[in-house]
Design an enzyme around this catalytic site. Structure first.
Site, PDB file in Angstrom:
ATOM      1  N   PRO A  17       0.849  -1.194   0.000  1.00 44.25           N
ATOM      2  CA  PRO A  17       0.000   0.000   0.000  1.00 44.25           C
ATOM      3  C   PRO A  17       0.880   1.238   0.000  1.00 44.25           C
ATOM      4  O   PRO A  17       1.825   1.310   0.784  1.00 44.25           O
ATOM      5  CB  PRO A  17      -0.767  -0.104   1.332  1.00 44.25           C
ATOM      6  CG  PRO A  17       0.060  -1.006   2.196  1.00 44.25           C
ATOM      7  CD  PRO A  17       0.841  -1.903   1.283  1.00 44.25           C
ATOM      8  N   MET A  18       0.602   2.201  -0.869  1.00 43.73           N
ATOM      9  CA  MET A  18       1.404   3.438  -0.875  1.00 43.73           C
ATOM     10  C   MET A  18       0.524   4.634  -1.232  1.00 43.73           C
ATOM     11  O   MET A  18      -0.127   4.648  -2.287  1.00 43.73           O
ATOM     12  CB  MET A  18       2.574   3.310  -1.856  1.00 43.73           C
ATOM     13  CG  MET A  18       3.663   2.358  -1.349  1.00 43.73           C
ATOM     14  SD  MET A  18       5.087   2.291  -2.449  1.00 43.73           S
ATOM     15  CE  MET A  18       4.447   1.286  -3.785  1.00 43.73           C
ATOM     16  N   GLN A  71      -6.841  -0.685   2.964  1.00 46.93           N
ATOM     17  CA  GLN A  71      -6.150  -0.451   4.238  1.00 46.93           C
ATOM     18  C   GLN A  71      -6.702   0.806   4.920  1.00 46.93           C
ATOM     19  O   GLN A  71      -6.911   1.827   4.254  1.00 46.93           O
ATOM     20  CB  GLN A  71      -4.652  -0.265   3.989  1.00 46.93           C
ATOM     21  CG  GLN A  71      -3.854  -0.224   5.285  1.00 46.93           C
ATOM     22  CD  GLN A  71      -2.420   0.225   5.091  1.00 46.93           C
ATOM     23  OE1 GLN A  71      -2.160   1.333   4.642  1.00 46.93           O
ATOM     24  NE2 GLN A  71      -1.474  -0.643   5.424  1.00 46.93           N
ATOM     25  N   CYS A 101       2.542   3.475   9.604  1.00 46.82           N
ATOM     26  CA  CYS A 101       2.880   4.742   8.947  1.00 46.82           C
ATOM     27  C   CYS A 101       3.675   5.645   9.904  1.00 46.82           C
ATOM     28  O   CYS A 101       3.213   5.963  11.001  1.00 46.82           O
ATOM     29  CB  CYS A 101       1.633   5.469   8.471  1.00 46.82           C
ATOM     30  SG  CYS A 101       2.049   7.050   7.711  1.00 46.82           S
ATOM     31  N   LYS A 140      -0.537  -4.452   9.050  1.00 48.40           N
ATOM     32  CA  LYS A 140       0.810  -4.126   8.548  1.00 48.40           C
ATOM     33  C   LYS A 140       1.458  -3.194   9.566  1.00 48.40           C
ATOM     34  O   LYS A 140       0.884  -2.176   9.939  1.00 48.40           O
ATOM     35  CB  LYS A 140       0.721  -3.459   7.184  1.00 48.40           C
ATOM     36  CG  LYS A 140       2.072  -3.058   6.594  1.00 48.40           C
ATOM     37  CD  LYS A 140       1.909  -2.689   5.119  1.00 48.40           C
ATOM     38  CE  LYS A 140       3.200  -2.240   4.467  1.00 48.40           C
ATOM     39  NZ  LYS A 140       3.602  -0.868   4.851  1.00 48.40           N
ATOM     40  N   ASN A 203       8.509  -7.310   4.250  1.00 50.11           N
ATOM     41  CA  ASN A 203       8.555  -6.101   3.429  1.00 50.11           C
ATOM     42  C   ASN A 203       9.766  -5.240   3.797  1.00 50.11           C
ATOM     43  O   ASN A 203      10.127  -5.128   4.959  1.00 50.11           O
ATOM     44  CB  ASN A 203       7.244  -5.318   3.647  1.00 50.11           C
ATOM     45  CG  ASN A 203       7.282  -3.901   3.092  1.00 50.11           C
ATOM     46  OD1 ASN A 203       7.149  -2.931   3.829  1.00 50.11           O
ATOM     47  ND2 ASN A 203       7.462  -3.773   1.797  1.00 50.11           N
ATOM     48  N   GLY A 227       7.413  -2.360  -2.496  1.00 52.93           N
ATOM     49  CA  GLY A 227       6.910  -0.991  -2.507  1.00 52.93           C
ATOM     50  C   GLY A 227       7.614  -0.140  -3.533  1.00 52.93           C
ATOM     51  O   GLY A 227       7.332  -0.196  -4.736  1.00 52.93           O
TER      52      GLY A 227
HETATM   53  C1  FMN Z   1       5.217   7.130  -1.095  1.00 54.59           C
HETATM   54  C2  FMN Z   1       4.945   6.061  -0.066  1.00 54.59           C
HETATM   55  C3  FMN Z   1       3.671   5.934   0.453  1.00 54.59           C
HETATM   56  C4  FMN Z   1       3.393   4.934   1.399  1.00 54.59           C
HETATM   57  N1  FMN Z   1       2.116   4.805   1.861  1.00 54.59           N
HETATM   58  C5  FMN Z   1       1.820   3.753   2.680  1.00 54.59           C
HETATM   59  C6  FMN Z   1       0.469   3.477   3.067  1.00 54.59           C
HETATM   60  O1  FMN Z   1      -0.477   4.179   2.678  1.00 54.59           O
HETATM   61  N2  FMN Z   1       0.262   2.402   3.894  1.00 54.59           N
HETATM   62  C7  FMN Z   1       1.271   1.601   4.333  1.00 54.59           C
HETATM   63  O2  FMN Z   1       1.039   0.638   5.064  1.00 54.59           O
HETATM   64  N3  FMN Z   1       2.544   1.841   3.984  1.00 54.59           N
HETATM   65  C8  FMN Z   1       2.835   2.866   3.157  1.00 54.59           C
HETATM   66  N4  FMN Z   1       4.125   3.042   2.740  1.00 54.59           N
HETATM   67  C9  FMN Z   1       5.159   2.067   3.145  1.00 54.59           C
HETATM   68  C10 FMN Z   1       5.273   0.948   2.112  1.00 54.59           C
HETATM   69  O3  FMN Z   1       4.070   0.199   2.046  1.00 54.59           O
HETATM   70  C11 FMN Z   1       6.418  -0.008   2.483  1.00 54.59           C
HETATM   71  O4  FMN Z   1       6.167  -0.563   3.746  1.00 54.59           O
HETATM   72  C12 FMN Z   1       7.776   0.697   2.524  1.00 54.59           C
HETATM   73  O5  FMN Z   1       7.945   1.563   1.424  1.00 54.59           O
HETATM   74  C13 FMN Z   1       8.933  -0.324   2.559  1.00 54.59           C
HETATM   75  O6  FMN Z   1       8.899  -1.162   1.440  1.00 54.59           O
HETATM   76  P1  FMN Z   1       9.871  -0.918   0.152  1.00 54.59           P
HETATM   77  O7  FMN Z   1      11.271  -0.863   0.681  1.00 54.59           O
HETATM   78  O8  FMN Z   1       9.616  -2.083  -0.753  1.00 54.59           O
HETATM   79  O9  FMN Z   1       9.460   0.393  -0.436  1.00 54.59           O
HETATM   80  C14 FMN Z   1       4.417   4.055   1.829  1.00 54.59           C
HETATM   81  C15 FMN Z   1       5.704   4.212   1.298  1.00 54.59           C
HETATM   82  C16 FMN Z   1       5.970   5.188   0.368  1.00 54.59           C
HETATM   83  C17 FMN Z   1       7.369   5.305  -0.185  1.00 54.59           C
END
Ligand code: FMN
Length: 340
Positions: A17-18, A71, A101, A140, A203, A227
């Site tokens: 989720p992002m 989420q 978050c 998460k 993750n 992500g």
């Molecule tokens: C721009 C951005 C927005 C994100 N928004 C969320 C979100 O809405 N909910 C969530 O659980 N994590 C959010 N995350 C965290 C990601 O889901 C993930 O846990 C984190 O980026 C680590 O994984 P990665 O190294 O593969 O990016 C966000 C991360 C980024 C970079």
């Protein structure tokens, strides 16, 4: 691997989720390239129960992207329960609770990763939501609040006891935000805890197919979640799935094909949002896309690409980029039939 009755197959790869990234167009694209489950960006429980229309729009999901999780985040029991019931009406496959978050406007108010400082409340919310809805509920979260409080091993057991059906762990603390390297050892410890029965989704920093396999092999997780490495590279799911299945790198994704994927991302975003918001959305992807890395003297074009305000302008710049990527006019460059 299964989340409740949802079968995600062997070694599933999930889209994280992002916020402002995992909108319907991007989720669908990642799904088509092999993501086994996708998540909406987090949705504010407070805004949802106040029927804020921009927030309600975030519940729009399509059948083609299933299985999909919606989420939510929030900081009090009644609001989270009410929001979860609203989410249930949107018929996602899973409701995921965000306790990870780190950003100040969320964690600073006690929601998201802020819950890592109030575990009793986190557990109360989780239990209450699990009891209130019929859908599978998942969580998460992160390793803990900071380096001195990496509580995830115990917390995972406690969350499991609340009745959640899977747990995603981002291998960082809140204090780390997105800096440093994700620490997978504790994720592995949770997975190897004989008391754990629910699937563990790992993750953090999965950026290559090789790392994806290593995370499965070394830490034993049931699924992995990708992500940031998907920014401007939704085909990473195709690359990872291929590598997991064959042990070999996927060959043959040409620059022309990748540029066509990005073109489609522009089209989809503009169509599903509107021109202004669609362009804003794809900018982040274009800025991060590995397709444009290493092109000599690209600075000016890159600036123009990230400043373009209309779809026509952007597509024109893409045409100028083609020769820089060595793309000729030959149709065989494109692999038009094999978009997926
Ligand atoms: C721009 C951005 C927005 C994100 N928004 C969320 C979100 O809405 N909910 C969530 O659980 N994590 C959010 N995350 C965290 C990601 O889901 C993930 O846990 C984190 O980026 C680590 O994984 P990665 O190294 O593969 O990016 C966000 C991360 C980024 C970079």
């Amino acid at each position: 691997m299964k989340i409740a009755a949802i079968d995600l197959g062997e070694r599933p790869v999930l889209l994280a989720p992002m916020e402002d990234v995992t909108d319907p167009a991007f989720r669908l694209m990642c799904k088509e390239f092999g993501a086994d489950m996708v998540y909406t960006e987090f949705v504010s429980a407070d805004a949802l129960i106040r029927s804020v229309s921009k927030t309600e729009q975030k519940l729009n999901i399509g059948d083609a992207e299933r299985p999909v999780a919606i989420q939510i985040y929030g900081r009090d029991v009644a609001t989270m329960v009410e929001a979860a019931k609203i989410v249930e009406q949107a018929h996602p496959d899973v409701i995921d609770l965000n306790f990870g978050c780190p950003v100040k406007r969320v964690a600073g108010k006690g929601a998201g990763a802020g819950m890592l400082r109030n575990v009793p409340l986190m557990l109360e919310i989780t239990r209450a939501v699990v009891d209130a809805v019929r859908l599978p509920v998942t969580v998460k979260t992160r390793l803990g609040w900071d380096a001195d409080n990496k509580i995830i091993v115990t917390l995972a057991e406690q969350l499991q006891d609340c009745g959640i059906q899977a747990l995603t762990i981002h291998g960082r603390t809140r204090a780390q935000m997105y800096t440093g390297e994700a620490d997978w050892t504790l994720i592995g410890e949770v997975k190897n805890n004989p008391r754990m029965r629910i699937p563990i989704i790992g993750n953090g920093d999965i950026t290559t197919p090789q790392r994806a396999r290593e995370c499965f092999d070394r830490y034993g997780v049931d699924a992995i979640m990708v992500g940031r490495a998907s920014f401007g590279r939704p085909w990473i799911f195709k690359e990872i799935k291929h590598y997991l299945q064959t042990g070999e790198d996927l060959q043959g994704l040409t620059p022309a094909w990748k540029l066509d994927v990005l073109r489609r991302e522009v089209d989809d975003s503009v169509r599903l949002l509107d021109e202004r918001r669609g362009i804003l959305h794809v900018r982040r992807h274009l800025a991060a896309s590995p397709l444009f890395k290493g092109i000599p003297n690209f600075r000016e074009t890159r600036i123009a690409m990230l400043r373009a305000e209309t779809q026509a302008e952007l597509l024109d710049i893409f045409r100028q980029i083609e020769p820089l990527l060595g793309i000729g006019s030959s149709a065989s460059d494109r692999q038009p039939d094999s978009f997926l």
